[in-house]
Design a protein around this motif. Structure first.
Motif, short mmCIF file in Angstrom:
data_model
loop_
_atom_site.label_atom_id
_atom_site.label_comp_id
_atom_site.label_asym_id
_atom_site.label_seq_id
_atom_site.Cartn_x
_atom_site.Cartn_y
_atom_site.Cartn_z
N LEU B 85 -7.49 10.13 3.31
CA LEU B 85 -6.37 10.17 2.35
C LEU B 85 -6.13 11.62 1.96
N ASP B 86 -4.92 11.90 1.50
CA ASP B 86 -4.62 13.23 0.98
C ASP B 86 -5.21 13.30 -0.43
N ASN B 87 -6.31 14.02 -0.54
CA ASN B 87 -7.06 14.05 -1.79
C ASN B 87 -6.28 14.60 -2.96
N GLU B 88 -5.41 15.57 -2.68
CA GLU B 88 -4.69 16.22 -3.78
C GLU B 88 -3.51 15.40 -4.27
N LEU B 89 -3.07 14.47 -3.43
CA LEU B 89 -1.92 13.64 -3.82
C LEU B 89 -2.39 12.40 -4.57
N THR B 90 -1.45 11.75 -5.25
CA THR B 90 -1.82 10.54 -5.99
C THR B 90 -1.87 9.36 -5.02
N GLU B 93 1.63 8.47 -4.00
CA GLU B 93 2.20 9.46 -3.06
C GLU B 93 1.66 9.26 -1.65
N HIS B 96 3.45 6.24 -0.32
CA HIS B 96 4.86 6.58 -0.14
C HIS B 96 5.07 7.36 1.17
N LEU B 97 4.20 8.35 1.41
CA LEU B 97 4.34 9.16 2.64
C LEU B 97 4.09 8.32 3.88
#
Lengths: 244, 279
Positions: B85-90, B93, B96-97
């Motif tokens: 997962l993109d750690n910095e994103l919620t 988010e 959504h991406l």
């Protein structure tokens, strides 16, 4: 189109989250160069009709926009080797061209942002040049060339340390030799010939000419477009190499 | 739903997959069981487009994975072994991406995120950065993300690796629910009880080849119902019996310490390959 935007949006979301850290990081090296070369030793120097500071600012714009566009390679490699987010893109029904376009657009955005930053820092140092459409076009094309190179190389490397090696061999020498800190015509003839092959030389020329309000040499723009297109096509083909 | 024929993959001189063929039916929960390095992840990587097969063909819902890769990928949801997962994103988010990558429209994305986060019971953490979540929550978010575009096939590569038993069981019930909604599930695991509890059919993968393929019940019954463990000469010896009485007679006729238990898939795996699954 939507998937290309998703790639771009992801990079922009991350940029937004790290905005102030990113701005600080983008401004450190140009600020040091401005202080050391511009204010420190360049006050009394003149290059043609311009002060050395005026000469230096477009060179720094070219160099920093190159570095920021190329930095997209590090982001891709962190996503690939460290966070494994690249697997999410590989498993998604997106074409190679959408992926490369999204990443290259992100690189161009970073390049433009870094140029804005240098223009502001230069203005605070008392250097105001002409920042017309052709200035920004040259910055964007410089971003296009180096972001395309970055995406292509990021697909070929096998580890994060390989990426650092490429930066040391390609980007750092170019940063110093590509018409950033001194005029090309001060170099020996053979060196001037070699510098013609560096995209940054053409970017520096185009950015400087626009910033000085001089007549434009469209061959520099054409060369940047051509180099960018070749590197973009290579990046597009190399995306498949990143698959195991 | 998933079909592959003579699938091979070599990395340099190492042959990770040695020509395997398999068919997984619609709505089936199929489990690939094998030790580390047996080729489980390689199979999933090939089927989901992360790796290129050296030879062989594969189809997902009738779409060839190489010749019709974009169509094939649309049918698949993937939960990788690594948390990616993109750690910095919620949380929202990230989902959504993913929806955008799968060409979902804005309204559809918003509704699906809302629905899935309720389904995995972390709707209250929708706007939390992923880095603030626990390991179990991240796994659930990964499953939700893989389900965003309503795939027909869900690939789960070691979905409970490294999680504590309570969270593992919670994920099992989530996986069962997903199957009941009609999704075909292809699961790799090296947890015996996971395969026993979840799978309709199991394939034992050993050194890049399928060593056995059947329902867990049939595989276990082929060996017996009861397993009798005895430590002799510092080595564990296991005997198998059809009924308990027979096992008790065996104990009575010998000296030493015995342990009687039900046959499990690990016993079958050892009997077939001579190895433990966890090796």
């Amino acid at each position: 189109m939507r998937s290309m935007l998703a790639i771009y949006e992801r990079e922009m979301l991350i940029l937004r989250k790290r905005f102030f850290r990113q701005l600080a990081s983008m401004s450190v090296s140009p600020l040091l160069y401005l202080v050391a070369f511009g204010l420190g030793m360049g006050r009394s120097l003149k290059v043609g009709d311009h002060s050395y500071m005026e000469f230096l600012v477009p060179g720094l714009v070219a160099m920093n926009s190159m570095m920021q566009a190329f930095a997209i390679a590090s982001e891709i490699n962190i996503a690939r080797f460290y966070w494994h987010i690249f697997e999410e893109f590989q498993a998604a029904p997106i074409s190679n061209i959408s992926y490369v376009t999204g990443e290259v657009l992100a690189g161009i955005t970073r390049a433009l942002l870094s140029a804005v930053l240098i223009v502001l820092i230069a203005a605070l140092s008392g250097v105001v040049l002409t920042y017309n459409f052709y200035f920004w076009l040259a910055v964007a094309l410089n971003g296009f060339v180096f972001a395309s190179l970055a995406v292509g190389l990021a697909m070929l490397v096998k580890s994060h340390s390989d990426q650092a090696l490429l930066t040391n061999f390609f980007i750092t020498p170019m940063a110093f030799l590509g018409g950033t800190f001194f005029p090309e015509d001060r170099m020996p003839q053979w060196a001037q010939y070699c510098l013609h092959f560096l995209p940054l030389t053409h970017a520096s020329r185009a950015i400087r000419a626009a910033a000085f309000g001089q007549p434009l040499d469209f061959s520099s723009y054409l060369l940047l477009v051509s180099m960018g297109a070749v590197l973009f096509i290579l990046a597009f083909h190399w995306v498949n190499r990143a698959r195991e | 739903m998933i079909r592959f024929e003579n699938l091979r993959k070599t990395y340099g001189h190492v042959e990770a997959l040695k020509g395997i063929s398999l068919h997984v039916g619609e709505g089936e929960l199929f489990s690939y069981l094998g030790p580390n390095g047996s080729g489980k992840t390689t199979t999933i990587k090939i089927l989901t487009g992360l790796a290129v097969p050296s030879a062989g063909d594969a189809w997902i819902h009738g779409f060839h994975i190489e010749k019709e890769s974009l169509h094939a990928k649309r049918q698949c949801g993937l939960v990788t072994q690594n948390i990616n997962l993109d750690n910095e994103l919620t949380v929202a988010e990230n989902l959504h991406l993913h929806g955008k990558l799968f060409q979902m429209k804005r309204k559809e994305r918003a509704e699906r995120i809302h629905e899935l986060l309720h389904y995995i019971e972390i709707a209250d953490r929708m706007d939390s950065p992923v880095k603030s979540l626990s390991g179990g929550m991240k796994r659930r978010v990964m499953i939700a993300r893989a389900l965003m575009h309503s795939p027909r096939v869900l690939f789960l590569d070691e979905p409970t690796a490294g999680l504590d038993p309570a969270i593992r069981r919670r994920i099992w019930s989530l996986v069962k629910n997903i199957q009941q909604s009609g999704t075909t599930i292809f699961l790799t695991t090296h947890y015996i009880e996971e395969a026993e509890f979840l799978a309709d059919r199991v394939a034992f993968l050993n050194e890049g080849k399928i060593a056995a393929l059947d329902t867990p019940q049939n595989l276990m019954e082929g060996l017996g119902i009861w397993a009798l463990d005895r430590v002799a000469d510092q080595e564990m010896q296991t005997s198998f019996f059809r009924d308990r009485e027979e096992a008790n007679r065996h104990i009575a006729a010998r000296e030493g310490s015995f342990s009687l238990r039900r046959v499990n898939l690990e016993d079958v795996f050892i009997a077939i390959t001579g190895k433990k699954v966890m090796e």
